[in-house]
Design a protein around this motif. Sequence first.
Motif: not given
Length: 82
Positions: A13-19, A31-37, A64-73
């Motif tokens: 999900a972190g990798a997809i959130a980065k995309l 760090v992006t993938m850790l934020l995905g976790i 999980a992808i939506l959560g990852s995007v939210a944490v990344l934002a």
Amino acid sequence: MDLLGWIIIGLLAGAIAKLIMPGRDPGGCIVTMLLGIAGALLAGFVGRLAGFYAPGQSAGFIAAILGSVAVLALYRWFAARR
């Protein structure tokens, strides 16, 4: 075993959130993938509080992808304020 599943889903999900949210991150890809976790764990926790998931059930991949995007934002917002 439940936590291991969340970690694996969170990495993906972190990798997809980065995309979904391209751009420079202060921490890089790891760090992006850790934020995905963290996003997957957040999605599971919020889903349990809202009653979407049973106590032994993990979050779905889309959640999980939506959560990852939210944490990344949030991470980008706090990093930009520094």
